[in-house]
Design an enzyme around this catalytic site. Sequence first.
Site, PDB file in Angstrom:
ATOM      1  N   TYR A 110       0.816  -1.252  -0.121  1.00  0.00           N
ATOM      2  CA  TYR A 110      -0.089  -0.004  -0.094  1.00  0.00           C
ATOM      3  C   TYR A 110       0.968   1.378   0.072  1.00  0.00           C
ATOM      4  CZ  TYR A 110      -3.392   3.500   0.869  1.00  0.00           C
ATOM      5  OH  TYR A 110      -4.053   4.869   0.899  1.00  0.00           O
ATOM      6  N   TRP A 112       1.054   5.568  -1.787  1.00  0.00           N
ATOM      7  CA  TRP A 112       0.873   6.773  -2.683  1.00  0.00           C
ATOM      8  C   TRP A 112       1.879   6.508  -4.018  1.00  0.00           C
ATOM      9  CZ3 TRP A 112      -2.277  11.338  -3.758  1.00  0.00           C
ATOM     10  CH2 TRP A 112      -3.644  10.833  -2.908  1.00  0.00           C
TER      11      TRP A 112
HETATM   12  N1  LIG Z   1      -1.860  18.851   2.248  1.00  0.00           N
HETATM   13  C1  LIG Z   1      -2.065  17.378   2.107  1.00  0.00           C
HETATM   14  N2  LIG Z   1      -3.377  17.085   1.441  1.00  0.00           N
HETATM   15  C2  LIG Z   1      -3.895  15.757   1.756  1.00  0.00           C
HETATM   16  C3  LIG Z   1      -3.085  14.784   2.142  1.00  0.00           C
HETATM   17  C4  LIG Z   1      -1.720  15.139   2.669  1.00  0.00           C
HETATM   18  O1  LIG Z   1      -1.106  14.369   3.100  1.00  0.00           O
HETATM   19  N3  LIG Z   1      -1.381  16.574   2.599  1.00  0.00           N
HETATM   20  N4  LIG Z   1      -3.448  13.534   1.972  1.00  0.00           N
HETATM   21  C5  LIG Z   1      -4.550  13.049   1.086  1.00  0.00           C
HETATM   22  C6  LIG Z   1      -5.134  12.107   1.340  1.00  0.00           C
HETATM   23  S1  LIG Z   1      -4.332  10.474   0.967  1.00  0.00           S
HETATM   24  C7  LIG Z   1      -6.402  11.727   1.976  1.00  0.00           C
HETATM   25  S2  LIG Z   1      -7.216  10.253   1.869  1.00  0.00           S
HETATM   26  C8  LIG Z   1      -7.101  13.104   2.251  1.00  0.00           C
HETATM   27  C9  LIG Z   1      -7.790  12.844   3.723  1.00  0.00           C
HETATM   28  O2  LIG Z   1      -8.786  13.659   3.770  1.00  0.00           O
HETATM   29  P1  LIG Z   1      -9.555  13.996   5.295  1.00  0.00           P
HETATM   30  O3  LIG Z   1      -9.447  12.435   5.806  1.00  0.00           O
HETATM   31  O4  LIG Z   1     -10.825  14.607   5.138  1.00  0.00           O
HETATM   32  O5  LIG Z   1      -8.263  14.951   5.897  1.00  0.00           O
HETATM   33  P2  LIG Z   1      -7.919  14.876   7.341  1.00  0.00           P
HETATM   34  O6  LIG Z   1      -6.975  16.210   7.253  1.00  0.00           O
HETATM   35  O7  LIG Z   1      -7.453  13.720   8.033  1.00  0.00           O
HETATM   36  O8  LIG Z   1      -9.206  15.559   8.122  1.00  0.00           O
HETATM   37  C10 LIG Z   1      -9.778  16.515   7.649  1.00  0.00           C
HETATM   38  C11 LIG Z   1     -10.432  17.402   9.088  1.00  0.00           C
HETATM   39  O9  LIG Z   1     -11.448  16.725   9.591  1.00  0.00           O
HETATM   40  C12 LIG Z   1     -11.281  17.155  10.866  1.00  0.00           C
HETATM   41  N5  LIG Z   1     -11.964  16.000  11.648  1.00  0.00           N
HETATM   42  C13 LIG Z   1     -11.216  14.873  12.368  1.00  0.00           C
HETATM   43  N6  LIG Z   1     -12.150  14.218  13.183  1.00  0.00           N
HETATM   44  C14 LIG Z   1     -13.400  14.905  13.242  1.00  0.00           C
HETATM   45  C15 LIG Z   1     -14.623  14.561  13.836  1.00  0.00           C
HETATM   46  O10 LIG Z   1     -14.524  13.538  14.617  1.00  0.00           O
HETATM   47  N7  LIG Z   1     -15.363  15.495  13.672  1.00  0.00           N
HETATM   48  C16 LIG Z   1     -15.363  16.457  12.948  1.00  0.00           C
HETATM   49  N8  LIG Z   1     -16.606  17.346  12.627  1.00  0.00           N
HETATM   50  N9  LIG Z   1     -14.482  16.729  12.235  1.00  0.00           N
HETATM   51  C17 LIG Z   1     -13.128  16.040  12.138  1.00  0.00           C
HETATM   52  C18 LIG Z   1     -10.118  17.323  11.418  1.00  0.00           C
HETATM   53  O11 LIG Z   1     -10.017  18.945  11.870  1.00  0.00           O
HETATM   54  C19 LIG Z   1      -9.443  17.537  10.041  1.00  0.00           C
HETATM   55  O12 LIG Z   1      -8.536  18.752   9.729  1.00  0.00           O
HETATM   56  O13 LIG Z   1      -6.363  14.298   2.253  1.00  0.00           O
HETATM   57  C20 LIG Z   1      -5.734  14.329   1.140  1.00  0.00           C
HETATM   58  N10 LIG Z   1      -4.873  15.842   0.925  1.00  0.00           N
HETATM   59  N1  LIG Z   2      -2.697   8.201  12.122  1.00  0.00           N
HETATM   60  C1  LIG Z   2      -3.246   8.555  10.820  1.00  0.00           C
HETATM   61  N2  LIG Z   2      -2.413   7.677   9.806  1.00  0.00           N
HETATM   62  C2  LIG Z   2      -2.974   7.655   8.897  1.00  0.00           C
HETATM   63  C3  LIG Z   2      -3.689   8.562   8.236  1.00  0.00           C
HETATM   64  C4  LIG Z   2      -4.410   9.613   9.178  1.00  0.00           C
HETATM   65  O1  LIG Z   2      -5.361  10.145   8.987  1.00  0.00           O
HETATM   66  N3  LIG Z   2      -4.104   9.345  10.411  1.00  0.00           N
HETATM   67  N4  LIG Z   2      -4.161   8.757   6.876  1.00  0.00           N
HETATM   68  C5  LIG Z   2      -3.917   7.578   6.035  1.00  0.00           C
HETATM   69  C6  LIG Z   2      -3.828   7.908   4.684  1.00  0.00           C
HETATM   70  S1  LIG Z   2      -5.494   8.538   4.206  1.00  0.00           S
HETATM   71  C7  LIG Z   2      -2.943   7.538   3.647  1.00  0.00           C
HETATM   72  S2  LIG Z   2      -3.343   7.556   1.989  1.00  0.00           S
HETATM   73  C8  LIG Z   2      -1.827   6.546   4.142  1.00  0.00           C
HETATM   74  C9  LIG Z   2      -0.452   7.236   3.114  1.00  0.00           C
HETATM   75  O2  LIG Z   2       0.464   6.323   3.424  1.00  0.00           O
HETATM   76  P1  LIG Z   2       1.627   5.974   2.242  1.00  0.00           P
HETATM   77  O3  LIG Z   2       0.890   6.252   0.922  1.00  0.00           O
HETATM   78  O4  LIG Z   2       2.334   4.913   2.607  1.00  0.00           O
HETATM   79  O5  LIG Z   2       2.444   7.541   2.537  1.00  0.00           O
HETATM   80  P2  LIG Z   2       3.679   8.068   1.596  1.00  0.00           P
HETATM   81  O6  LIG Z   2       4.550   9.064   2.529  1.00  0.00           O
HETATM   82  O7  LIG Z   2       2.864   8.863   0.818  1.00  0.00           O
HETATM   83  O8  LIG Z   2       4.493   6.843   1.067  1.00  0.00           O
HETATM   84  C10 LIG Z   2       4.936   6.753  -0.234  1.00  0.00           C
HETATM   85  C11 LIG Z   2       6.114   6.255  -0.325  1.00  0.00           C
HETATM   86  O9  LIG Z   2       6.589   5.947  -1.688  1.00  0.00           O
HETATM   87  C12 LIG Z   2       7.863   6.519  -1.914  1.00  0.00           C
HETATM   88  N5  LIG Z   2       7.968   6.558  -3.402  1.00  0.00           N
HETATM   89  C13 LIG Z   2       7.730   7.734  -4.056  1.00  0.00           C
HETATM   90  N6  LIG Z   2       8.062   7.541  -5.326  1.00  0.00           N
HETATM   91  C14 LIG Z   2       8.659   6.205  -5.529  1.00  0.00           C
HETATM   92  C15 LIG Z   2       8.847   5.556  -6.567  1.00  0.00           C
HETATM   93  O10 LIG Z   2       9.029   5.752  -7.753  1.00  0.00           O
HETATM   94  N7  LIG Z   2       9.170   4.005  -6.347  1.00  0.00           N
HETATM   95  C16 LIG Z   2       9.234   3.508  -5.068  1.00  0.00           C
HETATM   96  N8  LIG Z   2       9.761   2.278  -4.858  1.00  0.00           N
HETATM   97  N9  LIG Z   2       8.989   4.444  -4.090  1.00  0.00           N
HETATM   98  C17 LIG Z   2       8.246   5.478  -4.261  1.00  0.00           C
HETATM   99  C18 LIG Z   2       8.140   7.552  -1.125  1.00  0.00           C
HETATM  100  O11 LIG Z   2       9.583   7.820  -0.774  1.00  0.00           O
HETATM  101  C19 LIG Z   2       7.351   7.207   0.211  1.00  0.00           C
HETATM  102  O12 LIG Z   2       8.372   6.564   1.045  1.00  0.00           O
HETATM  103  O13 LIG Z   2      -1.613   7.164   5.405  1.00  0.00           O
HETATM  104  C20 LIG Z   2      -2.543   6.843   6.351  1.00  0.00           C
HETATM  105  N10 LIG Z   2      -2.218   6.892   7.712  1.00  0.00           N
HETATM  106 MO   LIG Z   3      -5.434   8.797   1.844  1.00  0.00          MO
END
Ligand SMILES: Nc1nc2c(c(=O)[nH]1)N[C@H]1C(S)=C(S)[C@@H](COP(=O)(O)OP(=O)(O)OC[C@H]3O[C@@H](n4cnc5c(=O)[nH]c(N)nc54)[C@H](O)[C@@H]3O)O[C@H]1N2
Ligand SMILES: Nc1nc2c(c(=O)[nH]1)N[C@H]1C(S)=C(S)[C@@H](COP(=O)(O)OP(=O)(O)OC[C@H]3O[C@@H](n4cnc5c(=O)[nH]c(N)nc54)[C@H](O)[C@@H]3O)O[C@H]1N2
Ligand SMILES: [Mo]
Length: 762
Positions: A110, A112
């Site tokens: 898993y 990104w």
């Molecule tokens: N800059 C940036 N953008 C991203 C990402 C990133 O790493 N960096 N990650 C991307 C990815 S993979 C994903 S899946 C999405 C995730 O998108 P989301 O899951 O929606 O993102 P979060 O920032 O975890 O949460 C959004 C807001 O929800 C609020 N929140 C948390 N818990 C609760 C609750 O119980 N009730 C209410 N009402 N609010 C709550 C928090 O204040 C938080 O700031 O974001 C994407 N966008």
């Molecule tokens: N507590 C908590 N945990 C969370 C979340 C949260 O809201 N709260 N959010 C969750 C969510 S929504 C997500 S999507 C996950 C994200 O979790 P991940 O998707 O595992 O996080 P990334 O940091 O994007 O990891 C991508 C990795 O790929 C590597 N990479 C980039 N390009 C290449 C390439 O070409 N080849 C190879 N081999 N590697 C490469 C990068 O260096 C990096 O280490 O985290 C989850 N974890």
């Molecule tokens: Mo995500």
Amino acid sequence: MPPVRTSLTHWGAFSAVVDAGDIASVAPWGGDADPSPALGNLPGSVRHISRVTTPAVRRGWLVDGPGPTIRRGAEEFVAISWDELVKLLAGELRRVVDAHGNEAIYGGSYGWSSAGRFHHAQSQVHRFLNCLGGFTFSRHSYSLGATGVIMPRVVGTHDDLFKRSTQWDVIVENTDLMVCFGGLALKNTGVNHGGTTAHPARDALNRFRAKGGRIVSFSPLRDDVDGPCDWFAPVPGTDVAIMLALAFVLATESLADRDFLGTYCTGYERFERYLLGIDDGTPKSPQWAAAISGLDAADLTALARRMASGRTMVTVSWSLQRTRHGEQAPWMGLTLAAMLGQIGLPGGGFGHGYGSMNEPGLAPLRCGLPRLPQGINPVSTFIPVAAVSDMLLQPGEPFDYNGRRLTYPDIRLVYWAGGNPFHHHQNLPRLRRALGRPDTVVVHDPYWTPMAKHADIVVPSTTFAERDDYSGSRNDPVLMAMPRLTEPHGQSRDDYDTFSALAARLGCGDSFTEGRSSREWLQHLYDTWSATLDFEVPSFDAFWEAGALRLPTDDGLTLLADFRADPSAHRLATPSGRIEIFSADIDSFGYDDCAGHPTWFEPSEWLGGPRASEFPLHLLANQPASRLHSQLDGGAASQASKVAGREPIRMNPFDARERGLAAGDVVKVFNDRGSCLAGVVLDNGVRPQVVQLSTGAWFDPADPGDLDSMCVHGNPNVLTDDVGTSSLAHGCTGAHVLVQVEKYSDAAPPVRAHQPPVFAPR
Ligand SMILES: Nc1nc2c(c(=O)[nH]1)N[C@H]1C(S)=C(S)[C@@H](COP(=O)(O)OP(=O)(O)OC[C@H]3O[C@@H](n4cnc5c(=O)[nH]c(N)nc54)[C@H](O)[C@@H]3O)O[C@H]1N2
Ligand SMILES: Nc1nc2c(c(=O)[nH]1)N[C@H]1C(S)=C(S)[C@@H](COP(=O)(O)OP(=O)(O)OC[C@H]3O[C@@H](n4cnc5c(=O)[nH]c(N)nc54)[C@H](O)[C@@H]3O)O[C@H]1N2
Ligand SMILES: [Mo]
């Protein structure tokens, strides 16, 4: 004058000045009105100190051979040649397949990775392992673990909720009120999987307000909505109770649209018995929800009336389902929107993920995208993705998932390319124990992430900047060329070349490469794709030369408009063909943590429960504003956000005062699972008793040999519980955790997260 070239990341397109083998500076691509600040992490990322520059093997693995060990993450590495790497790794794969079968390889991998259709690491590793006879895989994502299971059952899809969501322009034109559970965090709209060339959300919200549209935000953080809104800051995790109370007012004040519920939904009556408390004696009234959420009952009553008086969009952010019982919030949001009767009407109804990702609100492409075929996996064994530690720690144990009884396989080799479990998984002390179980852990990454440091065999990958590729994202109108910006750093290689060499040695080289170089694959995938289109596109060479290709989109969509117009012709893919407010299937599973209709379950980690007496602060582990996940945490934008070198923890001045804390202090954040250091930021826009520590600081144990070591850098996943959303979906629950915070009075240990590990001579 150094060359300027255009390329793209998940967080935006840019042009780069390249100098001395690295990205020297970047400027946002011309078409982007609201570029992501994370672009600031790119300069210097190619030759960053944290790059993996040579194939490497953990010394203990080299000396003692494969086998379980708790020494992963605590030992020196030995640099080896590419030839040795291919020989050792191919030999180990062969041994595991011969002795234990392909099911013993966990290749879910898993993560990104980077944008780019061909060099997408997860597609590459899946294709490779399929050529080798298959692997145990994972289902769903950390993003949408609960949604991915519940929504297909109750509304017949989960993808279309995002891909074919009601578009921003339709909202601007038609919506009176957006009621946003979890806010509308523009920081998150910076990002889109596969890349994004434009960020229209901020402008759309400005236009929406200019036309008189209003926003109500339920969130513990004020800045989850940028600009004016009616802000309600509930106790985190209580949104389902709030939504039930709004539904209660609709039901009891004759404001529910009974025609809509009768025609387009099934099971409302069953749900209404629960809502009114007919069987359990507890009406889900505003007074009831006020006691749970800390909000005012009269405010909830007034809001319900307001919602019924105009065109209202109910939106639920993805964060609300990334917690225990996460299935309930999107299901209840859908139910509330159904009671308003506006689903399928322009600007009304239900949305899921506005402010979670750039995609919701954007027009989908009218065509598919070039795609690397991954082949067929002959192994049918899988896990819900967030069950990785459970799987490694409990081989042979049965578990419940989505109405089925499955068994964890016995994994001998873990293969990761393109993800960082030390970023994404919960309870890192437990993950470290789990990673001690297999015989061998293989990681491909460009960087010495904590996952790479916990591997036995580390394969240096190129970054997107060191190879040719092109982008493509289903709701982005531009296919962008991503030409190589500079030479591969050190001995790094494209994952494709590594897998080609391994496949050749393992006797499946031809089926993996089909005789093509990566350049030939780019052309082949483009040509195969263009042959499927019903419109003309330029030749591959002309596209590459132009650098970008605009594709046609489906504009003006309203989610479920077809279904509303003709529910028989556009039956939903649910058992009833309608929206299932009561699901007989889910009910029949008999789970005690997911019932047949949306239900308020008391969370395990919340301020209203007994755990809060010991750990009285509710930590939100949300997405970082300054980067994507853990990617380029060493970059300038991410580093500028740190406080005393640690990840910032935001808290209300009231809670800080109670603990004698000031802005800039280093604090210890802890509970009974683990602890980390963080740097204090004070903010009145954080609800009292709530603290916010984003994900993404690279895990940095003070003592790498101690599995329970404190993280000195501020990774919240040392604290989070490794438990699934429910027996239905087993989704990730990392969003919420209870903690205590205290001043760290010792000298704070240095942050070494971005340093490479120690190397030993042979
Ligand atoms: N800059 C940036 N953008 C991203 C990402 C990133 O790493 N960096 N990650 C991307 C990815 S993979 C994903 S899946 C999405 C995730 O998108 P989301 O899951 O929606 O993102 P979060 O920032 O975890 O949460 C959004 C807001 O929800 C609020 N929140 C948390 N818990 C609760 C609750 O119980 N009730 C209410 N009402 N609010 C709550 C928090 O204040 C938080 O700031 O974001 C994407 N966008
Ligand atoms: N507590 C908590 N945990 C969370 C979340 C949260 O809201 N709260 N959010 C969750 C969510 S929504 C997500 S999507 C996950 C994200 O979790 P991940 O998707 O595992 O996080 P990334 O940091 O994007 O990891 C991508 C990795 O790929 C590597 N990479 C980039 N390009 C290449 C390439 O070409 N080849 C190879 N081999 N590697 C490469 C990068 O260096 C990096 O280490 O985290 C989850 N974890
Ligand atoms: Mo995500």
